[in-house]
Design an enzyme around this catalytic site. Structure first.
Site, short mmCIF file in Angstrom:
data_model
loop_
_atom_site.label_atom_id
_atom_site.label_comp_id
_atom_site.label_asym_id
_atom_site.label_seq_id
_atom_site.Cartn_x
_atom_site.Cartn_y
_atom_site.Cartn_z
N LYS A 64 0.83 -1.21 0.00
CA LYS A 64 0.00 0.00 0.00
C LYS A 64 0.87 1.27 0.00
O LYS A 64 0.64 2.18 -0.80
CB LYS A 64 -0.95 -0.01 1.21
CG LYS A 64 -1.91 -1.21 1.20
CD LYS A 64 -2.89 -1.19 2.36
CE LYS A 64 -2.24 -1.41 3.70
NZ LYS A 64 -1.60 -2.76 3.84
N THR A 65 1.86 1.29 0.89
CA THR A 65 2.74 2.46 0.97
C THR A 65 3.55 2.60 -0.33
O THR A 65 3.72 3.70 -0.85
CB THR A 65 3.72 2.31 2.16
OG1 THR A 65 2.94 2.01 3.32
CG2 THR A 65 4.51 3.58 2.39
N ASP A 109 -1.42 6.66 6.44
CA ASP A 109 -1.49 5.24 6.77
C ASP A 109 -2.39 5.05 8.00
O ASP A 109 -2.57 5.99 8.78
CB ASP A 109 -0.07 4.73 7.06
CG ASP A 109 0.03 3.22 6.87
OD1 ASP A 109 -0.95 2.59 6.44
OD2 ASP A 109 1.11 2.66 7.15
N THR A 158 -5.58 -1.44 7.27
CA THR A 158 -5.71 -2.89 7.36
C THR A 158 -7.13 -3.26 7.81
O THR A 158 -7.48 -4.43 7.85
CB THR A 158 -4.73 -3.44 8.41
OG1 THR A 158 -4.90 -2.71 9.63
CG2 THR A 158 -3.29 -3.29 7.94
N ARG A 217 6.32 -8.31 1.46
CA ARG A 217 7.28 -7.98 2.52
C ARG A 217 7.82 -9.24 3.18
O ARG A 217 9.00 -9.33 3.51
CB ARG A 217 6.66 -7.06 3.56
CG ARG A 217 7.70 -6.64 4.63
CD ARG A 217 7.13 -5.73 5.68
NE ARG A 217 6.85 -4.42 5.14
CZ ARG A 217 5.84 -3.66 5.54
NH1 ARG A 217 5.02 -4.09 6.47
NH2 ARG A 217 5.66 -2.47 5.02
P1 ADP Z 1 2.10 -1.93 3.17
O1 ADP Z 1 2.15 -0.44 3.10
O2 ADP Z 1 0.90 -2.51 2.50
O3 ADP Z 1 2.28 -2.46 4.56
P2 ADP Z 1 4.62 -1.77 1.72
O4 ADP Z 1 4.24 -0.86 0.62
O5 ADP Z 1 5.42 -1.17 2.83
O6 ADP Z 1 3.34 -2.51 2.32
O7 ADP Z 1 5.42 -3.00 1.04
C1 ADP Z 1 6.30 -3.81 1.76
C2 ADP Z 1 7.53 -4.15 0.93
O8 ADP Z 1 7.19 -5.16 0.01
C3 ADP Z 1 8.07 -2.99 0.11
O9 ADP Z 1 9.19 -2.42 0.70
C4 ADP Z 1 8.46 -3.60 -1.22
O10 ADP Z 1 9.85 -3.88 -1.22
C5 ADP Z 1 7.72 -4.90 -1.28
N1 ADP Z 1 6.61 -4.89 -2.23
C6 ADP Z 1 5.32 -4.65 -1.94
N2 ADP Z 1 4.55 -4.79 -3.03
C7 ADP Z 1 5.37 -5.12 -4.03
C8 ADP Z 1 5.16 -5.43 -5.42
N3 ADP Z 1 3.93 -5.42 -5.95
N4 ADP Z 1 6.23 -5.73 -6.18
C9 ADP Z 1 7.46 -5.77 -5.64
N5 ADP Z 1 7.72 -5.51 -4.34
C10 ADP Z 1 6.69 -5.19 -3.54
#
Ligand code: ADP
Length: 337
Positions: A64-65, A109, A158, A217
């Site tokens: 998401k981030t 977030d 979430t 992740r």
């Molecule tokens: P969330 O905000 O949903 O908790 P993040 O955006 O922080 O998740 O993603 C976590 C990590 O996973 C990122 O640092 C990235 O390296 C990896 N990641 C997430 N989605 C992808 C994707 N679609 N392709 C490649 N790497 C991804």
């Protein structure tokens, strides 16, 4: 909490920001989300407008981030990010909103945790690009409206169910992110291995993708630990992550072929042994396994449910036949060694 598989952001992730995809093209998986989003981005850019407000829901670690940053980059817009708990007072939000540049992207977030007074201000900002600001005190106090730049709010959560209706309805675009397909996780692992300059055999990639809980992740974190195992325990001496290393590494971390870790199995076993398979309320369950309700609900349950081990019913959580089967197989294996 020291759970290894948690999707939460850690200091180690912070150091590895280079792993984060910077463009929609580098963002792997989630094909329909990507296709739709790229249309909306192109359309907004052609009109020279800010992208409509975007809501992203889904378990931690799904990107998401990352997506929020990509939207800003693709819009060639400025990016500001915060999290709802940091917006304690309307003043905190006003400070950010008034400092935005035209058509920029503002990421919040954990948006389900906004306080009502802050949410109130956000409603007006999202809809009218204005904020109400109180000046003076007591009887002399009066409210003035301040114009703010056009912006795109990206709200991530979430817990989509806990977002207030009036807030949710102000997002023009909404995506629920699902766990990733194994094939997409394989691509993510290969991409990360490339960035980390680590060689990984195809068998190892496949095995890791299966155990990554559908979560990028987690996939990245598992790969990094396997790289450690390969470096220290590997027989070849060149640090290659082989299937054998992955087998051994996952075994040492007590992660099974479904990606379940010890606490997942403990959750299922507790429901079976103490609550006769359920239903049991989430709070009671959290206390029984000694885990915070937040992480039980955000991290453990969604994957157990998706894999068909657990069901959410109006009366509480229940295990499925598959859970009985899975734990029995395990018990058999344990008694054999
Ligand atoms: P969330 O905000 O949903 O908790 P993040 O955006 O922080 O998740 O993603 C976590 C990590 O996973 C990122 O640092 C990235 O390296 C990896 N990641 C997430 N989605 C992808 C994707 N679609 N392709 C490649 N790497 C991804």
């Amino acid at each position: 909490n020291d759970s290894f598989l948690r999707g939460d952001f850690t200091a180690e992730d912070e150091k590895e920001l280079s792993l984060r995809p910077a463009t929609l093209g580098e963002f792997l998986g989630q094909p329909s989300l990507k296709e739709n989003l790229s249309v909306f981005i192109r359309a907004a850019r052609e009109r020279g407008e800010a992208l409509d407000h975007l809501f992203l829901a889904g378990p931690p670690g799904l990107g998401k981030t990352t997506l929020a940053g990509i939207v800003a980059a693709e819009m060639k817009a400025e990016f500001k990010a915060t999290s709802a708990p940091a917006l304690d007072k309307p003043k905190d939000l006003a400070g950010i909103l008034t400092s935005l540049t035209e058509n920029s992207v503002f990421f919040i977030d954990e948006i389900h945790r906004l306080k009502p007074v802050v949410e109130e201000m956000l409603y007006i900002a999202m809809e009218d690009n204005e904020i109400d600001w109180v000046i003076g005190q007591g009887p002399a106090a009066r409210t003035i409206r301040i114009q703010i730049p056009h912006f795109t709010l990206i709200g991530a959560t979430t817990k989509a169910g806990q977002v207030a209706g009036p807030l949710y309805s102000r997002f023009g675009i909404s995506f629920r992110m699902n766990f990733y397909e194994t094939a997409d996780l394989e691509k993510i692992i290969r991409r990360t291995a490339g960035i980390l300059e680590t060689s990984v055999t195809p068998g190892a990639v496949a095995r890791l993708a299966m155990s990554a809980r559908g979560t990028p992740r987690v996939a990245n974190r598992l790969l990094k630990r396997m790289r450690d195992f390969a470096q220290i325990l590997g027989k070849s001496g060149d640090g290659t992550v082989t299937e054998k290393i992955v087998e051994e590494g996952l075994g040492r971390l007590e992660i099974d072929e479904y990606g379940l870790e010890r606490l997942d199995r403990q959750i299922l076993a507790t429901i079976i042994s103490r609550y006769n398979g359920g239903p049991v309320g989430a709070e009671t369950l959290a206390i029984s396994v000694g885990e915070a309700i937040e992480s039980l609900e955000d991290f453990y349950e969604p994957y157990l449910i998706q894999r068909g081990f657990l069901q959410r019913t109006p009366r509480g959580r229940m295990v499925t036949d598959l859970a009985y089967e899975h734990l029995k197989i395990e018990a058999g294996e344990r008694s054999a060694d």
